[in-house]
Design a protein around this motif. Sequence first.
Motif, PDB file in Angstrom:
ATOM      1  N   HIS A  57      38.651 -63.789 -77.285  1.00  0.00           N
ATOM      2  CA  HIS A  57      38.601 -64.431 -78.355  1.00  0.00           C
ATOM      3  C   HIS A  57      40.019 -65.416 -78.623  1.00  0.00           C
ATOM      4  O   HIS A  57      40.778 -65.179 -77.605  1.00  0.00           O
ATOM      5  CB  HIS A  57      38.424 -63.763 -79.778  1.00  0.00           C
ATOM      6  CG  HIS A  57      39.617 -62.777 -79.824  1.00  0.00           C
ATOM      7  ND1 HIS A  57      39.912 -61.625 -79.063  1.00  0.00           N
ATOM      8  CD2 HIS A  57      40.563 -62.742 -81.052  1.00  0.00           C
ATOM      9  CE1 HIS A  57      41.075 -61.133 -79.591  1.00  0.00           C
ATOM     10  NE2 HIS A  57      41.506 -61.819 -80.666  1.00  0.00           N
ATOM     11  N   ASP A  61      47.623 -64.662 -79.775  1.00  0.00           N
ATOM     12  CA  ASP A  61      48.406 -63.672 -79.027  1.00  0.00           C
ATOM     13  C   ASP A  61      47.428 -63.394 -77.661  1.00  0.00           C
ATOM     14  O   ASP A  61      48.036 -62.438 -76.661  1.00  0.00           O
ATOM     15  CB  ASP A  61      48.570 -62.375 -79.798  1.00  0.00           C
ATOM     16  CG  ASP A  61      47.427 -61.842 -80.367  1.00  0.00           C
ATOM     17  OD1 ASP A  61      46.575 -62.487 -80.890  1.00  0.00           O
ATOM     18  OD2 ASP A  61      47.138 -60.506 -80.054  1.00  0.00           O
ATOM     19  N   HIS A  62      46.144 -63.882 -77.539  1.00  0.00           N
ATOM     20  CA  HIS A  62      45.415 -63.356 -76.326  1.00  0.00           C
ATOM     21  C   HIS A  62      45.361 -64.625 -75.425  1.00  0.00           C
ATOM     22  O   HIS A  62      44.869 -64.517 -74.258  1.00  0.00           O
ATOM     23  CB  HIS A  62      43.915 -63.209 -76.951  1.00  0.00           C
ATOM     24  CG  HIS A  62      43.930 -61.893 -77.623  1.00  0.00           C
ATOM     25  ND1 HIS A  62      43.389 -60.740 -77.092  1.00  0.00           N
ATOM     26  CD2 HIS A  62      44.341 -61.521 -78.745  1.00  0.00           C
ATOM     27  CE1 HIS A  62      43.821 -59.779 -77.922  1.00  0.00           C
ATOM     28  NE2 HIS A  62      44.220 -60.242 -78.988  1.00  0.00           N
ATOM     29  N   ASP A 152      39.732 -57.267 -79.249  1.00  0.00           N
ATOM     30  CA  ASP A 152      40.176 -56.705 -80.748  1.00  0.00           C
ATOM     31  C   ASP A 152      38.837 -56.261 -81.092  1.00  0.00           C
ATOM     32  O   ASP A 152      38.771 -56.288 -82.421  1.00  0.00           O
ATOM     33  CB  ASP A 152      40.775 -57.748 -81.322  1.00  0.00           C
ATOM     34  CG  ASP A 152      42.090 -58.125 -80.747  1.00  0.00           C
ATOM     35  OD1 ASP A 152      42.566 -57.471 -79.704  1.00  0.00           O
ATOM     36  OD2 ASP A 152      42.797 -58.848 -81.477  1.00  0.00           O
ATOM     37  N   HIS A 193      44.843 -54.175 -77.512  1.00  0.00           N
ATOM     38  CA  HIS A 193      45.967 -53.685 -77.867  1.00  0.00           C
ATOM     39  C   HIS A 193      45.973 -52.101 -77.576  1.00  0.00           C
ATOM     40  O   HIS A 193      44.863 -51.513 -77.858  1.00  0.00           O
ATOM     41  CB  HIS A 193      46.331 -53.989 -79.301  1.00  0.00           C
ATOM     42  CG  HIS A 193      46.482 -55.410 -79.596  1.00  0.00           C
ATOM     43  ND1 HIS A 193      47.581 -55.986 -79.587  1.00  0.00           N
ATOM     44  CD2 HIS A 193      45.390 -56.152 -80.036  1.00  0.00           C
ATOM     45  CE1 HIS A 193      47.145 -57.316 -79.815  1.00  0.00           C
ATOM     46  NE2 HIS A 193      46.167 -57.426 -80.293  1.00  0.00           N
TER      47      HIS A 193
HETATM   48 ZN   LIG Z   1      44.979 -59.155 -80.680  1.00  0.00          ZN
END
Ligand SMILES: [Zn+2]
Length: 212
Positions: A57, A61-62, A152, A193
Motif C-alpha cells: 500500500h 513508511d512502506h 498492514d 510491522h
Molecule cells: Zn505501516
Amino acid sequence: MLEILCLTLGPVATNAYLLADSETGEAAVIDPAWDGQVILDEARKRNWRIGGLWYTHAHFDHFGGAAAIASRLVPQPAIALHPKDHFLWQMGGGGALFGFKIDKGPQPSVDLASSQTLELGGLTFEVRHTPGHTPGHCAFYCASDGALFSGDLIFQGGVGRTDLPGGDWDTLVRSIREQVFPLPEATRILSGHGPETTVGEEKRTNPFVGEI
Ligand SMILES: [Zn+2]
Ligand SMILES: [Zn+2]
C-alpha cells in the motif's frame, strides 16, 4: 527456492522484505520502507538483481526507500501498486501528517489487481486485494513456499489501523476473513510491522478478528 530477508527500517520500524529466487538471483522488494541504500547493499552482497518494487500500500513508511533504490538501478525496476492507492502515493503517502516528507521515487508502472500473478525467477506470487487499511491495499501470497506478505492488514496479535484516509473497519475485517483465514494454517504471515506469525495462530488468538 524463495529466500527472504527482512529488514526493519525507518521511523516507524517498517519491515521491508528483500526476496529472491536463489537459483536465478532475481530479486524484488516488498515495501522498500526506508534507507534504500541499505536494501541495495544487502542485495549486492548476495549478487541479487532487484527487478521489482512491490508495494502492499502507499503509506510513506512502506516506500520511503524507493527513490534511492530506483536511482541506482539500470534498468529501472517495475513498481507495482494497486490503482486505488495512487491518490495516497500522489500525497507522498500521508507522510506530511506525521511530519515526514519523502522523495516518492518513480511513478508506479504496474497496476496490481486481484488474482494477478507476479513472477520472480521460478517463483509465483498471487496478488490478493485486501482493502480496509487503505483502499488499494494488497497482500502477496507465495503458495509454493507457504508465505503471505500481509503489509498492514494483519499483524501478530493486531490489525491495521483504519482511521487514516480511505480506511474502513468492516472492510478490513472482511479482507482478513476472506483473503487470509482460508489459507493453510501453517502459512507464514510476514507483516509490515512486528514479528512473523501464522494463519493458524492469528485465527486462534488475534483479539480483533480471531475466534476468541
Ligand atoms: Zn505501516
Ligand atoms: Zn500503512
